[in-house]
Design a protein around this motif. Structure first.
Motif, PDB file in Angstrom:
ATOM      1  N   UNK A  31       5.324   4.527 -13.423  1.00  0.00           N
ATOM      2  CA  UNK A  31       6.223   4.331 -12.284  1.00  0.00           C
ATOM      3  C   UNK A  31       5.799   3.109 -11.490  1.00  0.00           C
ATOM      4  N   UNK A  32       4.496   2.898 -11.319  1.00  0.00           N
ATOM      5  CA  UNK A  32       4.033   1.668 -10.711  1.00  0.00           C
ATOM      6  C   UNK A  32       3.120   1.828  -9.524  1.00  0.00           C
ATOM      7  N   UNK A  33       2.981   0.713  -8.812  1.00  0.00           N
ATOM      8  CA  UNK A  33       2.115   0.581  -7.656  1.00  0.00           C
ATOM      9  C   UNK A  33       2.719  -0.512  -6.782  1.00  0.00           C
ATOM     10  N   UNK A  34       2.453  -0.470  -5.487  1.00  0.00           N
ATOM     11  CA  UNK A  34       3.017  -1.488  -4.597  1.00  0.00           C
ATOM     12  C   UNK A  34       2.172  -1.648  -3.338  1.00  0.00           C
ATOM     13  N   UNK A  35       2.220  -2.872  -2.801  1.00  0.00           N
ATOM     14  CA  UNK A  35       1.650  -3.120  -1.472  1.00  0.00           C
ATOM     15  C   UNK A  35       2.525  -2.501  -0.387  1.00  0.00           C
ATOM     16  N   UNK A  36       3.844  -2.517  -0.621  1.00  0.00           N
ATOM     17  CA  UNK A  36       4.782  -2.063   0.399  1.00  0.00           C
ATOM     18  C   UNK A  36       4.638  -0.566   0.627  1.00  0.00           C
ATOM     19  N   UNK A  37       4.321  -0.148   1.858  1.00  0.00           N
ATOM     20  CA  UNK A  37       4.069   1.276   2.118  1.00  0.00           C
ATOM     21  C   UNK A  37       5.225   2.206   1.736  1.00  0.00           C
ATOM     22  N   UNK A  38       6.473   1.820   2.012  1.00  0.00           N
ATOM     23  CA  UNK A  38       7.586   2.721   1.681  1.00  0.00           C
ATOM     24  C   UNK A  38       7.787   2.841   0.169  1.00  0.00           C
ATOM     25  N   UNK A  39       7.603   1.750  -0.555  1.00  0.00           N
ATOM     26  CA  UNK A  39       7.722   1.795  -2.003  1.00  0.00           C
ATOM     27  C   UNK A  39       6.544   2.566  -2.618  1.00  0.00           C
ATOM     28  N   UNK A  40       5.368   2.360  -2.068  1.00  0.00           N
ATOM     29  CA  UNK A  40       4.189   3.082  -2.543  1.00  0.00           C
ATOM     30  C   UNK A  40       4.363   4.592  -2.322  1.00  0.00           C
ATOM     31  N   UNK A  41       4.953   4.970  -1.189  1.00  0.00           N
ATOM     32  CA  UNK A  41       5.203   6.392  -0.906  1.00  0.00           C
ATOM     33  C   UNK A  41       6.162   6.975  -1.942  1.00  0.00           C
ATOM     34  N   UNK A  42       7.191   6.192  -2.310  1.00  0.00           N
ATOM     35  CA  UNK A  42       8.115   6.645  -3.355  1.00  0.00           C
ATOM     36  C   UNK A  42       7.361   6.830  -4.674  1.00  0.00           C
ATOM     37  N   UNK A  43       6.565   5.841  -5.064  1.00  0.00           N
ATOM     38  CA  UNK A  43       5.811   5.920  -6.314  1.00  0.00           C
ATOM     39  C   UNK A  43       4.879   7.132  -6.320  1.00  0.00           C
ATOM     40  N   UNK A  44       4.281   7.414  -5.185  1.00  0.00           N
ATOM     41  CA  UNK A  44       3.306   8.511  -5.099  1.00  0.00           C
ATOM     42  C   UNK A  44       3.946   9.874  -5.386  1.00  0.00           C
ATOM     43  N   UNK A  45       5.250   9.983  -5.175  1.00  0.00           N
ATOM     44  CA  UNK A  45       5.950  11.232  -5.504  1.00  0.00           C
ATOM     45  C   UNK A  45       5.874  11.570  -6.985  1.00  0.00           C
ATOM     46  N   UNK A  46       5.585  10.576  -7.812  1.00  0.00           N
ATOM     47  CA  UNK A  46       5.542  10.751  -9.265  1.00  0.00           C
ATOM     48  C   UNK A  46       4.099  10.851  -9.773  1.00  0.00           C
ATOM     49  N   UNK A  47       3.192  11.180  -8.896  1.00  0.00           N
ATOM     50  CA  UNK A  47       1.755  11.209  -9.207  1.00  0.00           C
ATOM     51  C   UNK A  47       1.429  12.401 -10.108  1.00  0.00           C
ATOM     52  N   UNK A  48       1.454  12.138 -11.403  1.00  0.00           N
ATOM     53  CA  UNK A  48       0.977  13.114 -12.364  1.00  0.00           C
ATOM     54  C   UNK A  48      -0.373  12.619 -12.885  1.00  0.00           C
ATOM     55  N   UNK A  49      -0.427  11.338 -13.183  1.00  0.00           N
ATOM     56  CA  UNK A  49      -1.658  10.673 -13.610  1.00  0.00           C
ATOM     57  C   UNK A  49      -1.812   9.421 -12.753  1.00  0.00           C
ATOM     58  N   UNK A  50      -3.024   9.162 -12.314  1.00  0.00           N
ATOM     59  CA  UNK A  50      -3.277   7.943 -11.548  1.00  0.00           C
ATOM     60  C   UNK A  50      -4.152   7.006 -12.373  1.00  0.00           C
ATOM     61  N   UNK A  51      -4.068   5.736 -12.031  1.00  0.00           N
ATOM     62  CA  UNK A  51      -4.941   4.749 -12.648  1.00  0.00           C
ATOM     63  C   UNK A  51      -5.302   3.719 -11.586  1.00  0.00           C
ATOM     64  N   UNK A  52      -6.500   3.164 -11.662  1.00  0.00           N
ATOM     65  CA  UNK A  52      -6.910   2.193 -10.638  1.00  0.00           C
ATOM     66  C   UNK A  52      -6.292   0.818 -10.884  1.00  0.00           C
ATOM     67  N   UNK A  53      -5.967   0.153  -9.794  1.00  0.00           N
ATOM     68  CA  UNK A  53      -5.453  -1.211  -9.836  1.00  0.00           C
ATOM     69  C   UNK A  53      -6.232  -2.011  -8.806  1.00  0.00           C
ATOM     70  N   UNK A  54      -6.723  -3.162  -9.197  1.00  0.00           N
ATOM     71  CA  UNK A  54      -7.418  -4.028  -8.247  1.00  0.00           C
ATOM     72  C   UNK A  54      -6.487  -5.190  -7.924  1.00  0.00           C
ATOM     73  N   UNK A  55      -6.167  -5.312  -6.631  1.00  0.00           N
ATOM     74  CA  UNK A  55      -5.296  -6.382  -6.150  1.00  0.00           C
ATOM     75  C   UNK A  55      -6.117  -7.396  -5.371  1.00  0.00           C
ATOM     76  N   UNK A  56      -5.643  -8.608  -5.371  1.00  0.00           N
ATOM     77  CA  UNK A  56      -6.133  -9.574  -4.394  1.00  0.00           C
ATOM     78  C   UNK A  56      -5.479  -9.185  -3.070  1.00  0.00           C
ATOM     79  N   UNK A  57      -6.097  -9.526  -1.946  1.00  0.00           N
ATOM     80  CA  UNK A  57      -5.460  -9.169  -0.673  1.00  0.00           C
ATOM     81  C   UNK A  57      -4.072  -9.796  -0.582  1.00  0.00           C
ATOM     82  N   UNK A  58      -3.140  -9.080   0.054  1.00  0.00           N
ATOM     83  CA  UNK A  58      -1.790  -9.643   0.177  1.00  0.00           C
ATOM     84  C   UNK A  58      -1.812 -10.952   0.953  1.00  0.00           C
ATOM     85  N   UNK A  59      -0.900 -11.839   0.599  1.00  0.00           N
ATOM     86  CA  UNK A  59      -0.848 -13.137   1.270  1.00  0.00           C
ATOM     87  C   UNK A  59      -0.156 -13.053   2.625  1.00  0.00           C
ATOM     88  N   UNK A  60       0.430 -11.887   2.932  1.00  0.00           N
ATOM     89  CA  UNK A  60       1.109 -11.725   4.228  1.00  0.00           C
ATOM     90  C   UNK A  60       0.309 -10.790   5.110  1.00  0.00           C
TER      91      UNK A  60
END
Length: 170
Positions: free
Chosen positions: A141-170
């Motif tokens: 389903x994915x991952x996102x910096x955007x809190x509202x999109x991340x909240x949507x993605x989290x609803x599908x949390x059956x399996x998690x995986x780590x993602x390392x991001x660079x800090x957002x440019x904004x």
């Protein structure tokens, strides 16, 4: 020596096995409620489409940025696309891109009416049910910096995986 002070951000991505019985019990109660509500609307239909030039042009009408250059002009044959309609009006769309035995949620969008009808929830769930006997094992389903999109993605949390991001440019 001073310790390295990392500026990277550790985040979680979310995916679901393409197994409706297993995944239904593990997605959020919010997702299950929204799926049930959307399924109860007899005026909604979901169709698997080819991802033709016309399909993509139609999808752009409901995408938040109709000129988004991450959306191709036509889908590759192995990509999967679903379109959701309220009677004859396009209200949502989903593009899944294969990566090995996983399907990555490349694009998932809806019109304002589709948002009110929880069509993005129904589209993802419909895809999972439709693909249960396919060669694919997971929908990422994915991952996102955007809190509202991340909240949507989290609803599908059956399996998690780590993602390392660079800090957002904004």
């Amino acid at each position: 020596l001073d310790q390295y002070k990392g500026k990277d951000v550790l985040h979680e991505g979310f995916m679901m096995p393409i197994d409706p019985i297993y995944s239904w019990e593990r997605i959020s109660a919010t997702a299950r409620k929204k799926i049930r509500k959307a399924k109860s609307n007899r005026d909604i239909t979901i169709k698997r489409v080819d991802g033709s030039k016309k399909d993509i042009l139609d999808f752009r009408t409901i995408w938040f940025d109709p000129n988004d250059d991450t959306i191709p002009e036509i889908l590759d044959p192995e990509e999967i696309m679903y379109m959701a309609y309220l009677k004859d009006e396009l209200i949502g769309g989903l593009i899944l891109t294969p990566t090995g035995t996983n399907l990555y949620t490349h694009n998932l969008g809806s019109s304002l009416i589709g948002k009110k009808l929880n069509i993005t929830y129904l589209l993802l769930w419909h895809a999972l049910e439709d693909l249960k006997d396919s060669q694919y094992k997971f929908i990422d389903v994915g991952v996102s910096y955007r809190p509202n999109l991340y909240a949507f993605f989290k609803n599908w949390k059956v399996i998690t995986y780590p993602v390392i991001f660079k800090p957002p440019f904004i």
